[in-house]
Design a protein around this motif. Structure first.
Motif, short mmCIF file in Angstrom:
data_model
loop_
_atom_site.label_atom_id
_atom_site.label_comp_id
_atom_site.label_asym_id
_atom_site.label_seq_id
_atom_site.Cartn_x
_atom_site.Cartn_y
_atom_site.Cartn_z
N ALA A 1 0.83 -1.21 0.00
CA ALA A 1 0.00 0.00 0.00
C ALA A 1 0.87 1.26 0.00
O ALA A 1 0.57 2.24 -0.70
CB ALA A 1 -0.93 -0.02 1.22
N ILE A 2 1.94 1.24 0.77
CA ILE A 2 2.85 2.39 0.82
C ILE A 2 3.50 2.59 -0.54
O ILE A 2 3.59 3.73 -1.04
CB ILE A 2 3.92 2.18 1.92
N ALA A 3 3.96 1.50 -1.15
CA ALA A 3 4.61 1.60 -2.46
C ALA A 3 3.65 2.13 -3.52
O ALA A 3 4.04 2.91 -4.40
CB ALA A 3 5.14 0.23 -2.87
N ALA A 4 2.38 1.71 -3.46
CA ALA A 4 1.39 2.20 -4.43
C ALA A 4 1.18 3.69 -4.28
O ALA A 4 0.91 4.39 -5.27
CB ALA A 4 0.08 1.44 -4.23
N ASP A 5 1.31 4.18 -3.05
CA ASP A 5 1.12 5.61 -2.80
C ASP A 5 2.37 6.41 -3.15
O ASP A 5 2.30 7.46 -3.80
CB ASP A 5 0.74 5.81 -1.33
#
Length: 363
Positions: free
Chosen positions: A88-92
């Motif tokens: 989720a962090i990487a997608a953001d």
């Protein structure tokens, strides 16, 4: 560019300090650093990141320990949630690079994050990286190996990792305002860092015993670090046995660098196989001469007889002789200190570190 850093989260050691400085340097140049902080504790790193305005996320990332099954179990138990959180962090963030300080987080990022990866070594290569088969596996999952010194780069060249991926990115320190030279009596010596055997406090005590016999009352010594554990107790006993109780002062950990180095006239660094030596660079930035062991990365930071003095590792007599020269000669202390500051300003600032890092990650 956007960079995702895996950092610590409990105590602020050399690696955490170096990464914090680099992230500040990148942000100052318009890049976008983000940090992944250990969620196991409420450590100091998140507060410093907030202070610097660096975005960060707390993730329960542990390590796998062969000899600590409890820690390993907790790591494995939280791994599925950690992986989902990282995705989720990487997608953001959509990082261009992921920067890891150790092999385990590097391999975890390779399994979860599809981007370029760099291992930034602030200590010697881990056993997994040195293994003939595991080292090749690690090599397949990284794009760059950044080394904080030539000493660490030489160690990395002995592993199966492709030497063509290596780049040297020396750590950087802030450059404080210049301070006037003070010819203080008694001269204040200091050793800064963790109270562990590798730092060679015992050798320094032997040297101070010799120096006290030569120049009684001419100097004092500060032990700057947390006074705990069996090794600290051994040092206490040794101080008493040598009759140095009136010479040595334990200060505890000092976060205020202005106060720490402002109270010193000479930094002593007798450690062996030091990966970089952040305190040596910090002392130089404050215009202090350094006496250090000819070991690890110290010879890269110190130009002998110009910015400091070197002695053979473990040689208490050689250390005592170098200290005696500086304690006796205020003009020499001043000359070496001024040259040390100029040396740090030319090679070991945060700006220099940021430039070398960006050069290493631009291709």
């Amino acid at each position: 560019m956007r960079f995702l850093f895996f950092t610590g989260g409990w105590t602020v050691g050399g690696m955490e300090t170096a990464f914090l400085s680099l992230m500040k340097g990148l942000a100052a140049r318009g890049h976008e650093p983000t940090a992944i902080v250990s969620g196991w504790t409420d450590g100091e790193v998140p507060r410093l990141l907030d202070q610097a305005g660096i975005p960060h996320h707390e993730v329960r990332l542990g390590r796998l320990y062969v000899r600590n099954l409890v820690f390993t179990w907790h790591t494995l138990r939280h791994m599925p949630a950690a992986r989902r959180q990282l995705r989720a962090i990487a997608a953001d963030v959509r990082p261009d690079w992921v920067i890891s300080p150790d092999v385990q987080t590097l391999l975890l990022s390779a399994a979860v994050l599809r981007t370029r990866r760099a291992l930034f070594l602030q200590s010697g290569p881990e056993r997994l990286m040195c293994h003939s088969l595991a080292g090749r596996f690690v090599d397949r999952h990284l794009d760059r190996v950044l080394c904080c010194s030539r000493f660490i780069a030489d160690c990395a060249r002995l592993t199966p990792v492709d030497a063509g991926k290596l780049a040297i990115v020396p750590n950087g320190v802030p450059l404080p305002a210049e301070r006037p030279f003070v010819d203080r009596r008694p001269v204040r010596l200091g050793i800064v860092g963790r109270i562990v055997e590798q730092k060679q406090h015992g050798v320094l005590l032997e040297a101070c015993d010799l120096l006290q016999k030569r120049l009684p009352g001419a100097f004092r010594l500060d032990f700057v670090g947390t006074q705990e554990g069996s090794f600290a107790a051994e040092l206490e006993s040794r101080i008493a046995a040598l009759g140095l109780g009136d010479v040595v002062r334990w200060t505890g950990f000092l976060a205020d660098r202005d106060r720490l180095y402002g109270e010193l006239d000479i930094l002593v660094a007798p450690a062996v196989d030091e990966p970089f030596g952040l305190t040596v660079a910090e002392a130089g930035s404050y215009g202090l001469p350094v006496v250090a062991a000819r070991s690890g990365a110290f010879p890269e930071l110190i130009e002998e007889e110009r910015t400091g003095l070197l002695f053979e590792p473990g040689d208490a007599t050689g250390l005592a002789q170098a200290l005696e020269r500086l304690v006796r000669d205020a003009a020499l202390r001043r000359r070496l200190g001024e040259a040390a500051r100029a040396h740090v300003e030319a090679r070991f600032t945060i700006e220099n570190m940021t430039e070398r890092f960006l050069s290493a990650t631009s291709h």
